[in-house]
Design an enzyme around this catalytic site. Sequence first.
Site, PDB file in Angstrom:
ATOM      1  CG  ASN A  89      36.536  32.910  -0.634  1.00  0.00           C
ATOM      2  OD1 ASN A  89      36.891  33.880   0.024  1.00  0.00           O
ATOM      3  ND2 ASN A  89      36.814  31.672  -0.273  1.00  0.00           N
ATOM      4  CE1 TYR A 105      29.875  25.882  -4.896  1.00  0.00           C
ATOM      5  CE2 TYR A 105      29.599  23.761  -5.978  1.00  0.00           C
ATOM      6  CZ  TYR A 105      30.385  24.864  -5.678  1.00  0.00           C
ATOM      7  OH  TYR A 105      31.668  24.947  -6.147  1.00  0.00           O
ATOM      8  CG  HIS A 132      39.497  23.987   0.211  1.00  0.00           C
ATOM      9  ND1 HIS A 132      39.705  25.140   0.961  1.00  0.00           N
ATOM     10  CD2 HIS A 132      39.760  22.948   1.036  1.00  0.00           C
ATOM     11  CE1 HIS A 132      40.095  24.797   2.184  1.00  0.00           C
ATOM     12  NE2 HIS A 132      40.134  23.473   2.246  1.00  0.00           N
TER      13      HIS A 132
END
Length: 185
Positions: A136, A113, A145
């Site tokens: 999402n 992230y 993922h």
Amino acid sequence: MSAILHDGVVWWSIFATAVGFGGVVANEAGLVEVDLPFLVPDRDTMARRLAARYPAAGGENPLTRQAAQLLADYFSGRPVRFDVPLAERRFTVFQREVYGLVRQIPRGEVRTYGEIAAALGRPAAARGVGQAMARNPLPIIIPCHRVVGAAGQLTGYSGAGGVDSKRWLLALERSAPAKDDKGIQ
């Protein structure tokens, strides 16, 4: 959520995989939703699920059929390029930026992230990236993922099956060739 997606006519298609049946939904602007196949054992269950959310759907269209075939190919382990239009109008500017970067993560690779936030020029926005991933609506096509926690841990996955699905998807990608003979990921 489906009321937001009804920008005129909506279409959907179902795709079959070894782990269940998934669905893909589109409107005039492009794809709006992917329903992952995890935990959906038969076509009728997925059809009922989609029909309940989209009772006025106009059946399939070329885009939903194309996306469904690409997703079926992906789940069979074949490298595919999801070069399909997305209905991005309902995304915030930040989500569009995040999703654009996430779509560039190569098959079988991961980014944190924080790395996504830094690439956006907003190094303090890792939580915002996580929130965008949680919202999402197009998993696999926007491969959330492939986004992991700071230490590489598999953290929250809002798709069906949760973190176990995220682990399965990454294993699928890592076990298949990274590119086919046409350079498709």
